[in-house]
Design a protein around this motif. Structure first.
Motif, PDB file in Angstrom:
ATOM      1  N   LEU A   1     -10.998  -0.420   1.816  1.00 22.85           N
ATOM      2  CA  LEU A   1     -12.368  -0.732   2.217  1.00 22.85           C
ATOM      3  C   LEU A   1     -13.352  -0.648   1.046  1.00 22.85           C
ATOM      4  O   LEU A   1     -14.289  -1.450   0.955  1.00 22.85           O
ATOM      5  N   SER A   2     -13.141   0.313   0.178  1.00 21.81           N
ATOM      6  CA  SER A   2     -14.081   0.534  -0.927  1.00 21.81           C
ATOM      7  C   SER A   2     -13.671  -0.164  -2.211  1.00 21.81           C
ATOM      8  O   SER A   2     -14.350  -0.038  -3.231  1.00 21.81           O
ATOM      9  N   ASP A   3     -12.552  -0.909  -2.161  1.00 24.92           N
ATOM     10  CA  ASP A   3     -12.020  -1.579  -3.357  1.00 24.92           C
ATOM     11  C   ASP A   3     -11.900  -0.585  -4.506  1.00 24.92           C
ATOM     12  O   ASP A   3     -12.293  -0.854  -5.644  1.00 24.92           O
ATOM     13  N   ALA A   4     -11.316   0.583  -4.198  1.00 28.42           N
ATOM     14  CA  ALA A   4     -11.255   1.680  -5.174  1.00 28.42           C
ATOM     15  C   ALA A   4     -10.300   1.405  -6.331  1.00 28.42           C
ATOM     16  O   ALA A   4     -10.418   2.016  -7.388  1.00 28.42           O
ATOM     17  N   ARG A   5      -9.315   0.512  -6.113  1.00 27.02           N
ATOM     18  CA  ARG A   5      -8.339   0.186  -7.163  1.00 27.02           C
ATOM     19  C   ARG A   5      -7.666   1.449  -7.705  1.00 27.02           C
ATOM     20  O   ARG A   5      -7.627   1.704  -8.901  1.00 27.02           O
ATOM     21  N   GLN A   6      -7.134   2.203  -6.767  1.00 21.60           N
ATOM     22  CA  GLN A   6      -6.476   3.472  -7.072  1.00 21.60           C
ATOM     23  C   GLN A   6      -4.962   3.280  -7.092  1.00 21.60           C
ATOM     24  O   GLN A   6      -4.413   2.474  -6.330  1.00 21.60           O
ATOM     25  N   VAL A   7      -4.278   4.005  -7.978  1.00 18.09           N
ATOM     26  CA  VAL A   7      -2.820   3.933  -8.046  1.00 18.09           C
ATOM     27  C   VAL A   7      -2.229   4.874  -7.007  1.00 18.09           C
ATOM     28  O   VAL A   7      -2.475   6.089  -7.038  1.00 18.09           O
ATOM     29  N   LEU A   8      -1.460   4.302  -6.077  1.00 18.07           N
ATOM     30  CA  LEU A   8      -0.874   5.081  -4.988  1.00 18.07           C
ATOM     31  C   LEU A   8       0.588   4.690  -4.781  1.00 18.07           C
ATOM     32  O   LEU A   8       0.941   3.506  -4.897  1.00 18.07           O
ATOM     33  N   PRO A   9       1.459   5.655  -4.418  1.00 21.88           N
ATOM     34  CA  PRO A   9       2.859   5.348  -4.144  1.00 21.88           C
ATOM     35  C   PRO A   9       3.046   4.884  -2.707  1.00 21.88           C
ATOM     36  O   PRO A   9       3.448   5.651  -1.829  1.00 21.88           O
ATOM     37  N   VAL A  10       2.733   3.629  -2.457  1.00 21.99           N
ATOM     38  CA  VAL A  10       2.804   3.072  -1.101  1.00 21.99           C
ATOM     39  C   VAL A  10       3.965   2.083  -0.998  1.00 21.99           C
ATOM     40  O   VAL A  10       4.496   1.614  -2.004  1.00 21.99           O
ATOM     41  N   SER A  11       4.337   1.782   0.225  1.00 25.52           N
ATOM     42  CA  SER A  11       5.401   0.807   0.433  1.00 25.52           C
ATOM     43  C   SER A  11       4.836  -0.586   0.196  1.00 25.52           C
ATOM     44  O   SER A  11       3.984  -1.064   0.943  1.00 25.52           O
ATOM     45  N   ASN A  12       5.306  -1.219  -0.888  1.00 28.09           N
ATOM     46  CA  ASN A  12       4.851  -2.571  -1.210  1.00 28.09           C
ATOM     47  C   ASN A  12       6.061  -3.402  -1.614  1.00 28.09           C
ATOM     48  O   ASN A  12       7.087  -2.865  -2.046  1.00 28.09           O
ATOM     49  N   TYR A  13       5.942  -4.719  -1.458  1.00 25.01           N
ATOM     50  CA  TYR A  13       7.094  -5.588  -1.721  1.00 25.01           C
ATOM     51  C   TYR A  13       7.309  -5.732  -3.216  1.00 25.01           C
ATOM     52  O   TYR A  13       6.439  -6.175  -3.951  1.00 25.01           O
TER      53      TYR A  13
END
Length: 306
Positions: free
Chosen positions: A244-256
């Motif tokens: 929502l805030s377009d924070a552009r934070q590095v996070l270990p999320v499930s991504n393709y």
């Protein structure tokens, strides 16, 4: 600009997600959806009763998929399984029921015209995230799972306890499947700007025990109250706020990840446009091997779910 978030599934996890969002005023409009009409309606009224004592106001919409058309984020928290049906804590025990429900929900999301970012909590999250992307047809970068954001938090909690510090002072990642094949990439973990493996030798820390403490944390919570909700809800809400805030934070999320041919957890830059950039860690050969095995396990389960 009006912010709008949808939460689908108002069980123990979904209600915790909605409560955090409403209490903190993270969105202007929230759409609550659950097939249990009495439960979701009761939650909505309860939240409205709380509003007078909160510093912000949130408009609450109930069981209206059409209202998701202009939502920024949808959080999928649906799922249903009893502890007695899953004594070993196997997330894939949830797949038969959740696959059917998620497919129906994804079709309704597609019909609504939604074009924002989907955040999946529903387990097994890597497979479910893949199903959401396939059925909705949304770009892969716009369909994200909470993945090992929670596992990484559990690792940081265990490391922090060993050092008697705040877990936010620990950096590093757990990678791969949000499940039995996930692992702590110790080469990425630092405390006091010092690699944890060096610090462990200096302070006599047992990293194997810390890893085990982190791994079984969810099972301990499950045994105690028959569900987990606060930890994963906090991870999902954090991810939603980053979008929502377009924070552009590095996070270990499930991504393709094209290099592994599947959704799995690996650090990425997250913002308003979903996955903004995928980063490349310098992992050890042992960690790369573990990640490859985790990816193969997820791909096998995805193929079985088709």
């Amino acid at each position: 600009m009006t912010r709008k978030v949808g939460v689908i599934g108002l069980g123990n996890v979904g209600s915790a997600v909605a409560q955090q969002i409403i209490t903190n005023g993270y969105t202007d409009d929230i759409v609550l959806i659950d097939e249990n009409v009495d439960k979701v309606s009761a939650d909505a009224l309860d939240f409205e009763d709380a509003m007078e004592n909160l510093p912000t106001h949130t408009n609450i919409i109930v069981n209206d998929y059409a209202a998701l058309k202009d939502a920024d984020v949808i959080i999928s928290a649906l799922g249903k399984i009893k502890l007695s049906d899953n004594p070993n804590g196997d997330r894939f025990a949830e797949l038969p029921f959740n696959r059917e429900q998620v497919t129906k929900v994804a079709e309704k999301i597609k019909e609504s015209g939604f074009n924002g970012v989907i955040i999946a909590i529903t387990n097994p999250v890597d497979v479910i995230t893949s199903i959401y992307q396939k059925v909705t047809g949304l770009p892969k970068k716009h369909v994200i799972g909470t993945g090992t954001l929670l596992d990484s938090a559990r690792m940081k909690r265990a490391v922090a306890k060993g050092l008697d510090i705040d877990p936010r002072s620990v950096s590093g990642y757990n990678l791969g499947e949000h499940g039995n094949s996930q692992f702590t990439a110790w080469s990425t973990v630092k405390v006091f700007d010092t690699p944890i493996e060096q610090l462990a030798k200096e302070r006599d820390l047992d990293l194997d025990q810390i890893n085990e403490d982190a791994r079984v944390g969810g099972y301990y919570v499950m045994r105690g109250k028959h569900y987990t909700n606060y930890g994963v809800a906090a991870a999902a809400v954090r991810l939603a706020i980053v979008v929502l805030s377009d924070a552009r934070q590095v996070l270990p999320v499930s991504n393709y990840r094209e290099d592994y041919g599947t959704y799995l957890s690996y650090p990425a830059v997250v913002g308003r446009d979903g996955i903004i950039e995928q980063i490349q860690l310098k992992l050890t050969s042992e960690e790369l091997d573990k990640l490859q095995k985790s990816a193969e396990y997820i791909k096998e389960k995805v193929e079985q779910s088709n």
